[in-house]
Scaffold this motif. Structure first.
Motif, PDB file in Angstrom:
ATOM      1  N   ARG A  25       0.872  -1.370   0.051  1.00 47.64           N
ATOM      2  CA  ARG A  25       0.099   0.088  -0.037  1.00 47.64           C
ATOM      3  C   ARG A  25       0.933   1.368  -0.078  1.00 47.64           C
ATOM      4  NH1 ARG A  25      -5.245   1.740  -1.360  1.00 47.64           N
ATOM      5  NH2 ARG A  25      -5.679   3.579  -0.386  1.00 47.64           N
ATOM      6  N   ARG A  35       4.623   6.108 -11.405  1.00 47.03           N
ATOM      7  CA  ARG A  35       4.986   4.891 -12.258  1.00 47.03           C
ATOM      8  C   ARG A  35       6.009   4.327 -12.099  1.00 47.03           C
ATOM      9  NH1 ARG A  35       1.886   8.566 -15.864  1.00 47.03           N
ATOM     10  NH2 ARG A  35       4.020   9.170 -16.720  1.00 47.03           N
ATOM     11  N   ASP A  74       2.409  -0.325  -9.858  1.00 50.43           N
ATOM     12  CA  ASP A  74       0.587  -0.919  -9.861  1.00 50.43           C
ATOM     13  C   ASP A  74       0.207  -1.041  -8.596  1.00 50.43           C
ATOM     14  OD1 ASP A  74       1.951  -3.180  -8.702  1.00 50.43           O
ATOM     15  OD2 ASP A  74       2.177  -4.108 -10.785  1.00 50.43           O
ATOM     16  N   GLY A  75      -0.943  -0.862  -8.461  1.00 54.90           N
ATOM     17  CA  GLY A  75      -1.748  -1.320  -7.355  1.00 54.90           C
ATOM     18  C   GLY A  75      -2.446   0.086  -6.895  1.00 54.90           C
ATOM     19  N   PRO A  76      -3.556  -0.049  -5.980  1.00 57.99           N
ATOM     20  CA  PRO A  76      -4.313   1.274  -5.661  1.00 57.99           C
ATOM     21  C   PRO A  76      -3.292   1.926  -4.807  1.00 57.99           C
ATOM     22  CG  PRO A  76      -5.177  -0.722  -4.421  1.00 57.99           C
ATOM     23  CD  PRO A  76      -4.289  -1.343  -5.568  1.00 57.99           C
ATOM     24  N   VAL A  77      -3.727   3.400  -4.835  1.00 63.08           N
ATOM     25  CA  VAL A  77      -2.898   4.049  -4.184  1.00 63.08           C
ATOM     26  C   VAL A  77      -3.845   5.283  -3.125  1.00 63.08           C
ATOM     27  CG1 VAL A  77      -0.909   4.103  -5.358  1.00 63.08           C
ATOM     28  CG2 VAL A  77      -2.529   6.026  -5.797  1.00 63.08           C
ATOM     29  N   LEU A 131      -5.583  10.140 -11.676  1.00 64.34           N
ATOM     30  CA  LEU A 131      -5.185   8.651 -11.730  1.00 64.34           C
ATOM     31  C   LEU A 131      -6.357   7.844 -11.769  1.00 64.34           C
ATOM     32  CD1 LEU A 131      -2.858   9.171  -8.454  1.00 64.34           C
ATOM     33  CD2 LEU A 131      -2.389   7.731 -10.602  1.00 64.34           C
ATOM     34  N   GLU A 165      -9.304   5.306 -11.287  1.00 62.19           N
ATOM     35  CA  GLU A 165      -9.628   4.171 -10.306  1.00 62.19           C
ATOM     36  C   GLU A 165      -8.481   3.875  -9.267  1.00 62.19           C
ATOM     37  OE1 GLU A 165     -12.659   3.044  -9.835  1.00 62.19           O
ATOM     38  OE2 GLU A 165     -13.975   3.928 -11.246  1.00 62.19           O
ATOM     39  N   ARG A 166      -7.454   4.298 -10.010  1.00 60.69           N
ATOM     40  CA  ARG A 166      -6.133   3.685  -9.169  1.00 60.69           C
ATOM     41  C   ARG A 166      -6.147   4.499  -7.939  1.00 60.69           C
ATOM     42  NH1 ARG A 166       0.363   3.661 -10.008  1.00 60.69           N
ATOM     43  NH2 ARG A 166       0.873   2.191  -8.564  1.00 60.69           N
ATOM     44  N   ALA A 167      -6.425   5.649  -7.642  1.00 61.86           N
ATOM     45  CA  ALA A 167      -6.657   6.624  -6.564  1.00 61.86           C
ATOM     46  C   ALA A 167      -8.073   6.152  -5.890  1.00 61.86           C
ATOM     47  CB  ALA A 167      -6.613   7.912  -6.663  1.00 61.86           C
ATOM     48  N   ASP A 168      -7.971   5.203  -4.851  1.00 57.67           N
ATOM     49  CA  ASP A 168      -9.115   4.741  -4.345  1.00 57.67           C
ATOM     50  C   ASP A 168      -9.489   5.606  -3.048  1.00 57.67           C
ATOM     51  OD1 ASP A 168      -7.151   3.770  -2.594  1.00 57.67           O
ATOM     52  OD2 ASP A 168      -8.161   1.615  -2.458  1.00 57.67           O
ATOM     53  N   ALA A 172     -12.429   8.381  -5.842  1.00 57.66           N
ATOM     54  CA  ALA A 172     -11.831   8.043  -4.699  1.00 57.66           C
ATOM     55  C   ALA A 172     -12.869   8.355  -3.545  1.00 57.66           C
ATOM     56  CB  ALA A 172     -10.559   8.488  -4.396  1.00 57.66           C
TER      57      ALA A 172
END
Length: 208
Positions: free
Chosen positions: A23, A84, A89-92, A111, A113-116, A144
């Motif tokens: 995370r 990057r 990868d992965g949510p942030v 970002l 959907e990557r920024a949740d 987010a």
């Protein structure tokens, strides 16, 4: 904590926390403490990596414009490139404090959907009507789950500013604190005072 400012990036940044954690949370702030962990003991309770990024007035300059790239836009592109490279990868999670709050909104919108998770601390209102219209458009693109934390006694980031953001974000709540609850000794809410609640929001389920 590690520090890096390679030739590919003009921005100043540091990594802190658990550097190998899955995370990651981007923390964007201004001033001399921008790249310092807001509260290391609190951060240590979470298995999370912080990417602490300094953005000051020249980088945050974002005059309302309908063509061309602003300094803030160029800085955002650098931050996204850094992310990057450092965290492919992965949510942030994303955190923005005071003048950097609008910049954090732009990052979260870019970002997708990557920024949740997003947290805005002591977020001021945009200064002009045109700026508010443009920021409103960015807010509408933020996917987010957002927490807006302002201090009712902070004239630069009052309760109505928190409500303004919360009403324009698709998934948001405003948390308006009293001066006593915020721990704002000089009438200005700071990230350190609310770091436990902010980190719990942007890095859920990461407690040891």
């Amino acid at each position: 904590m590690t520090r890096a400012q390679g030739p590919a990036f003009g921005i100043e940044y540091r990594s802190a926390g658990a550097l190998a954690a899955p995370r990651c949370v981007l923390v964007v702030r201004s001033g001399p403490i921008a790249t310092i962990d807001p509260a290391p003991l609190v951060t240590a309770e979470h298995h999370v990596r912080l990417l602490l990024i300094a953005v000051d007035a020249p980088e945050l300059d974002d005059p309302p414009t309908f063509g061309g790239e602003t300094p803030a836009g160029s800085t955002a592109a650098e931050v996204l490139a850094l992310l990057r490279e450092e965290v492919p990868d992965g949510p942030v999670g994303v955190v923005g404090e005071r003048a950097a709050a609008l910049f954090a909104v732009a990052l979260a919108a870019a970002l997708g959907e990557r920024a949740d998770r997003l947290a805005l601390v002591a977020a001021p209102l945009p200064e002009t009507g045109l700026a508010r219209d443009l920021v409103s458009q960015a807010l509408a693109r933020v996917a987010a789950d957002t927490l807006v934390v302002n201090d009712s006694a902070d004239e630069a980031a009052p309760a109505d500013a928190a409500q303004w953001y919360a009403e324009r974000l698709p998934h948001a709540r405003a948390d308006v604190l009293s001066r006593e609850a915020a721990g704002a000794l000089d009438g200005r809410l700071g990230l350190t005072a609310v770091w436990p609640r902010v980190l719990a929001h942007v890095a859920p389920d990461t407690r040891h």
